[in-house]
Design an enzyme around this catalytic site. Sequence first.
Site, mmCIF file in Angstrom:
data_model
loop_
_atom_site.group_PDB
_atom_site.id
_atom_site.type_symbol
_atom_site.label_atom_id
_atom_site.label_comp_id
_atom_site.label_asym_id
_atom_site.label_seq_id
_atom_site.Cartn_x
_atom_site.Cartn_y
_atom_site.Cartn_z
ATOM 1 N N CYS A 13 0.820 -1.207 0.000
ATOM 2 C CA CYS A 13 0.000 0.000 0.000
ATOM 3 C C CYS A 13 0.857 1.261 0.000
ATOM 4 O O CYS A 13 0.630 2.168 -0.794
ATOM 5 C CB CYS A 13 -0.930 -0.001 1.211
ATOM 6 S SG CYS A 13 -1.969 1.473 1.299
ATOM 7 N N CYS A 45 -1.651 1.658 -3.032
ATOM 8 C CA CYS A 45 -2.715 2.658 -2.941
ATOM 9 C C CYS A 45 -2.217 4.072 -2.675
ATOM 10 O O CYS A 45 -2.796 5.031 -3.187
ATOM 11 C CB CYS A 45 -3.734 2.245 -1.885
ATOM 12 S SG CYS A 45 -3.059 1.519 -0.396
ATOM 13 N N LYS A 73 -0.393 5.463 -5.896
ATOM 14 C CA LYS A 73 -1.415 5.486 -6.951
ATOM 15 C C LYS A 73 -2.395 6.631 -6.723
ATOM 16 O O LYS A 73 -2.772 7.337 -7.660
ATOM 17 C CB LYS A 73 -2.150 4.150 -6.975
ATOM 18 C CG LYS A 73 -3.253 4.067 -8.019
ATOM 19 C CD LYS A 73 -3.961 2.724 -7.916
ATOM 20 C CE LYS A 73 -4.605 2.535 -6.558
ATOM 21 N NZ LYS A 73 -5.217 1.209 -6.391
ATOM 22 N N TYR A 102 -10.075 -3.192 -10.520
ATOM 23 C CA TYR A 102 -9.906 -1.804 -10.079
ATOM 24 C C TYR A 102 -8.541 -1.247 -10.453
ATOM 25 O O TYR A 102 -8.432 -0.070 -10.816
ATOM 26 C CB TYR A 102 -10.166 -1.688 -8.573
ATOM 27 C CG TYR A 102 -9.117 -2.291 -7.676
ATOM 28 C CD1 TYR A 102 -8.092 -1.505 -7.165
ATOM 29 C CD2 TYR A 102 -9.156 -3.632 -7.312
ATOM 30 C CE1 TYR A 102 -7.124 -2.050 -6.333
ATOM 31 C CE2 TYR A 102 -8.201 -4.184 -6.489
ATOM 32 C CZ TYR A 102 -7.189 -3.392 -5.994
ATOM 33 O OH TYR A 102 -6.227 -3.928 -5.176
ATOM 34 N N GLU A 117 -8.221 2.079 -12.724
ATOM 35 C CA GLU A 117 -7.595 3.246 -12.103
ATOM 36 C C GLU A 117 -6.445 3.767 -12.947
ATOM 37 O O GLU A 117 -6.350 4.974 -13.216
ATOM 38 C CB GLU A 117 -7.129 2.892 -10.692
ATOM 39 C CG GLU A 117 -8.282 2.742 -9.712
ATOM 40 C CD GLU A 117 -7.877 2.189 -8.364
ATOM 41 O OE1 GLU A 117 -8.649 2.347 -7.406
ATOM 42 O OE2 GLU A 117 -6.790 1.582 -8.254
ATOM 43 N N HIS A 145 -27.205 21.345 1.791
ATOM 44 C CA HIS A 145 -27.369 21.910 0.445
ATOM 45 C C HIS A 145 -26.509 23.163 0.270
ATOM 46 O O HIS A 145 -26.363 23.956 1.194
ATOM 47 C CB HIS A 145 -28.843 22.270 0.242
ATOM 48 C CG HIS A 145 -29.157 22.833 -1.100
ATOM 49 N ND1 HIS A 145 -29.242 22.048 -2.232
ATOM 50 C CD2 HIS A 145 -29.376 24.107 -1.506
ATOM 51 C CE1 HIS A 145 -29.518 22.816 -3.269
ATOM 52 N NE2 HIS A 145 -29.598 24.082 -2.857
ATOM 53 N N GLU A 171 -26.102 15.291 -0.610
ATOM 54 C CA GLU A 171 -27.497 15.423 -0.206
ATOM 55 C C GLU A 171 -28.413 14.493 -0.982
ATOM 56 O O GLU A 171 -29.521 14.167 -0.526
ATOM 57 C CB GLU A 171 -27.971 16.862 -0.351
ATOM 58 C CG GLU A 171 -28.117 17.347 -1.779
ATOM 59 C CD GLU A 171 -28.639 18.773 -1.855
ATOM 60 O OE1 GLU A 171 -29.639 19.077 -1.190
ATOM 61 O OE2 GLU A 171 -28.024 19.590 -2.593
#
Length: 448
Positions: free
Chosen positions: A43, A48, A51, A178, A182, A437, A442
Amino acid sequence: MSDFDYDLFVIGAGSGGVRASRIAASHGARVAVAEEYRVGGTCVIRGCVPKKLLVYGAHFAEDIHDARKFGWDVPDCKFDWPVLRDNVLAEVDRLEGLYGQTLDNHKVTVLRTRATVAGPQKVRLADGTELTAERILIATGGWPHVPEFPGSQHAITSNEVFHLETLPKRIIIAGGGYIANEFAGIFNEFGSKVTIVNRGDTILRGYDEQIRDRLLQISMTKGIDFKFNAPFQSIEKNDDGSLTVMLEGCEPMQADAVLVAAGRVPNSRGIGLEEAGVELDDKGAIKVDERNQSSVPSIFAVGDVTDRIQLTPVAIREGQAFADTFYGGKPTVVDYQNVPSAVFSHPPIGAVGMTEAEARNKLGSVRVYTSDFRAMKNVLAGRNERALYKMIVNAATDQVVGLHMIGPDAPEILQAAAVAVKAGLTKADFDNTVALHPSMAEELVLLK
């Protein structure tokens, strides 16, 4: 004093191994961890973290373009791959130092060498030194899988992609998961011509069908090519350094790089596990029980080498649970239900809980709510890209059993929403929450 050199010997200083080592030591255990490459594991060093930094870099391509619609006089910009690459690698170096410092601060002995299992309670270092431990924890992670075919040695994996000397003008990415999607988004935004080649007919298997279809649609609109049902036949290296790629059922393709992202396999071979009697499955994963204990009572395993859920936070949770159980007097079992996940594609995906298909198969009667909209920023920028939020509800109980999202900042929004799914909240609970908002998030409390 114990008859062993250490109470715990950990092989592999990645996310799971570092957490287990640190927590066990904080509980008073004498701990050593051996790492043959770099502290931090996949990682931090080649996964990760670097990346995600490339993902941030890639987003500037569209942000700079869109800024003009927001009143900024932005000149034409040029991307410099070596600058980003070197800055990312420097950050990796910094993080590795911090991980090593953390282990030192907890008085964990760090052995920067290869270690293998020499027996149920014995390890052997690369120089032949043998050490004993009451318990051995295997945390060696996973390794990129590269199918064998003529010329496969000319391909690179996610291990090498961060070190490319030059940015490839044409890159072929093998895989539909993935990692493939990616890096496709990353290189496409950097200006490379990207082709994803998949031996099957589906990307992101395991994610909700509508969400992955939306990513495919957006990716194609952005200029990424896809070739499905096209296994590799061969790769030939040309005199100018370019590559000729032969795919089943396709014309020959030319590329400057081929990145194989065809999944990862447990990194368990060649470290003495089978000789010590540790049982592996047909993929090479270490079989463990809910306490992370293998078929040999003194040998344990956490993280990707067990091939349960290949996610860094899961490995960390397993390492923590192991240390608390055996050294902290706090028996802990990891709950693998409703683990959130993300794909840092372009745009990104966030998901937790059951997909619509899984829910229908398991629950029978479900209600599905969706919101298909353009983010406010995209509207002003003149970008037609649409986000999609999807909520899966158990019709019998009103409980929200799945959330799936694709759009800007989807993983950031999904993390908080995953708490609600994990807690078993209902659609009524979402409906009773006042919207924040204006925000994209939302939409989760306005679904009708």
